[in-house]
Design an enzyme around this catalytic site. Structure first.
Site, PDB file in Angstrom:
ATOM      1  N   THR A  58     -23.856  -2.287  -9.328  1.00  0.00           N
ATOM      2  CA  THR A  58     -22.729  -1.623  -9.991  1.00  0.00           C
ATOM      3  C   THR A  58     -21.845  -0.835  -9.039  1.00  0.00           C
ATOM      4  O   THR A  58     -20.724  -0.475  -9.410  1.00  0.00           O
ATOM      5  CB  THR A  58     -23.237  -0.668 -11.084  1.00  0.00           C
ATOM      6  OG1 THR A  58     -24.095   0.317 -10.497  1.00  0.00           O
ATOM      7  CG2 THR A  58     -23.995  -1.440 -12.161  1.00  0.00           C
ATOM      8  N   ASP A  59     -22.299  -0.560  -7.815  1.00  0.00           N
ATOM      9  CA  ASP A  59     -21.499   0.262  -6.901  1.00  0.00           C
ATOM     10  C   ASP A  59     -20.118  -0.337  -6.665  1.00  0.00           C
ATOM     11  O   ASP A  59     -19.105   0.365  -6.721  1.00  0.00           O
ATOM     12  CB  ASP A  59     -22.232   0.444  -5.564  1.00  0.00           C
ATOM     13  CG  ASP A  59     -23.353   1.466  -5.652  1.00  0.00           C
ATOM     14  OD1 ASP A  59     -23.491   2.092  -6.722  1.00  0.00           O
ATOM     15  OD2 ASP A  59     -24.094   1.634  -4.667  1.00  0.00           O
ATOM     16  N   THR A  87     -29.085  -3.327  -8.439  1.00  0.00           N
ATOM     17  CA  THR A  87     -30.085  -2.536  -9.154  1.00  0.00           C
ATOM     18  C   THR A  87     -30.786  -3.358 -10.224  1.00  0.00           C
ATOM     19  O   THR A  87     -31.971  -3.156 -10.501  1.00  0.00           O
ATOM     20  CB  THR A  87     -29.425  -1.304  -9.793  1.00  0.00           C
ATOM     21  OG1 THR A  87     -28.814  -0.511  -8.763  1.00  0.00           O
ATOM     22  CG2 THR A  87     -30.430  -0.453 -10.540  1.00  0.00           C
TER      23      THR A  87
END
Length: 489
Positions: free
Chosen positions: A138-139, A59
């Site tokens: 960040t997942d 992201t």
């Protein structure tokens, strides 16, 4: 030109000589007190630390559909070199930054052979860098972080970061920045953290939202909030306020910082990038079936992490499937809890307790264990030590005094009467024939007989100035004689 250079050099020499004599006279007169060596050392500008950003996308590098859009974007769009350029000139005030564009996609798209390559890339960057910042989505950032924490064979700072909101909405990273994007601040502060060296010997740490977390303990707790990362029970390692890095807790491995015990056995240069077996996670629930465990075992899966209820319990059907898979296919199992915190203990044979590791972290350690050993007992030891490090200072109890230790009395300085041989002092016994290593240049100057304040100091000042003036007049007289003889052209 030769004449100009020679005369200028002589003039500079005379000026420096006069300045030096005057400075010495001032010090001797007690007018000025200096420590020349220390001041010169402090004035030398320190080199800025070199930080390498190893970028993988996520992201942070995402392009949004609009400046006010936070959830509709394409991850891994902008190259890191363009993003670092947006941070200029501020980032260059405290670090020299280089970029390695390892990849540019979402965190969930990377394979374990690519994880292997990422570790090698980080280690290569650390050969001549002071620290590395890894950027990713960040997942699965916490899995990236724990993998690097277990595999990077360097004590230098490794910081992983990313963003919860995309960087911009334009064609370039500097065009149409997303309103309220957290990416630039996260990237800047992570570089600052790595440059500070505050996390040397910490292993990999995660830095987002001005917080610093240990790779082993941190987890993502919210799907959209900027403060999504948290360390349950233990809390964060520290934080960054503006330009100030504050660290008030450390991972247990810092206790081994000065020894080779700090390093893990998972040196990836000793195995191939295809050495990693499949390991899956079974999530237990009320009356859950065991068919998934049986199917995984039949498909060649070498390890299963069970995220059990409470202290690691699984359903009867799942338990039966686990027993059969361990016995018939040699599958290794690690028991963890789905609660999000707390420890799991017990287990024997091919069932290893995961301690307080989260299921996704236990999976990383099990994948590495299967790649580096075929002995389940060795893997059990690694889970009990590497997987569950603790601060244990019990060994110090036998060697460290529990109460204050009396400091040795300092040697008294000789009094003026003792130095003059009066008052019962023995000058030969109290004075060293040479300056001690602890004496500063100012202390040595103060020990000379012509130094000090008052009338003697004033006399020394006048004598010094007269000497300086005599040297200048003598040099000028010699220069005129030389010119008359035709030696200076």
């Amino acid at each position: 030109m030769a004449t100009v250079h020679r005369t200028s050099a002589a003039s500079r020499l005379s000026r420096r000589l006069v300045a030096g004599l005057i400075a010495t006279a001032l010090v001797g007169a007690g007018t000025v007190a200096t420590a020349p060596v220390a001041v010169a050392a402090a004035a030398e500008p320190a080199d800025k630390p070199k930080i390498v950003v190893v970028a993988t996308g996520g992201t942070l590098a995402g392009k949004a559909a609009g400046r006010d859009t936070y959830t509709n974007y394409r991850a891994g769009t902008y190259p890191m070199s363009d993003m670092v350029a947006v941070l200029q000139p501020e980032v260059s005030a405290f670090a020299d930054v280089e970029v390695v564009q390892f990849g540019n996609s979402g965190s969930g798209g990377y394979t374990f052979p690519q994880y292997h390559d990422l570790t090698i890339a980080v280690e290569d960057a650390l050969k001549d860098a002071d620290g590395v910042v890894v950027t990713t989505g960040t997942d699965t950032m916490e899995e990236f972080a724990y993998w690097l924490d277990l595999t990077v064979q360097s004590k230098k700072p490794v910081v992983i970061t990313g963003a919860m909101r995309p960087w911009a909405a334009g064609d370039t990273a500097s065009d149409s920045m997303v309103l309220g994007t957290d990416g630039p601040a996260n990237l800047l502060q992570s570089i600052r953290l790595a440059a500070s060296q505050e996390t040397f010997c910490f292993g990999t740490v995660l830095s987002l939202n001005d917080e610093v977390h240990a790779a082993r303990d941190v987890t993502k707790t919210n799907s959209t909030r900027n403060d999504t990362f948290a360390t349950r029970l233990s809390g964060m390692l520290g934080w960054i306020d503006g330009s100030d890095v504050i660290i008030n807790r450390a991972p247990a491995r810092v206790l081994d910082c000065e020894t080779n015990d700090w390093f893990t056995p998972f040196d990836l240069r000793a195995v191939s990038r295809d050495a990693y077996s499949r390991v899956e996670i079974f999530y237990n629930a009320q009356a859950a079936g065991g068919e998934s465990i049986s199917a995984w075992a039949a498909a060649g899966v070498q390890g299963v992490v069970t995220a059990g209820t409470g202290a690691g319990g699984i359903s009867s059907a799942a338990g039966q499937a686990r027993t059969a898979a361990a016995r018939d296919q040699g599958v290794w199992f690690v028991s963890t809890t789905r609660t999000g915190s707390g420890s799991v203990s017990g287990g024997s044979g091919n069932i290893i307790p995961g301690g307080d590791l989260l299921p996704q972290k236990a999976r990383i350690l099990l994948i590495l264990s299967r790649a580096f050993t075929g002995d389940v007992e060795q893997a059990r030891t690694w889970f009990a030590t590497l997987g569950s490090p603790t601060f244990d200072s019990s060994a110090l109890a036998d060697v460290v005094s529990p109460t204050p230790v009396a400091e040795p009395e300092p040697t008294p300085e000789p009094t003026p009467s003792e130095s003059a041989g009066t008052g019962g002092g023995d000058p030969a016994a109290s004075a060293s024939p040479t300056p001690s290593a602890s004496e500063t240049p100012a202390a040595v100057i103060g020990a000379l007989p012509f130094t000090g304040g008052g009338a003697p100091g004033l006399a020394a000042l006048v004598a010094g100035l007269a000497l300086a003036l005599g040297v200048v007049l003598y040099w000028q007289h010699q220069r005129r004689l030389s010119a008359q003889r035709g030696l200076i052209h």
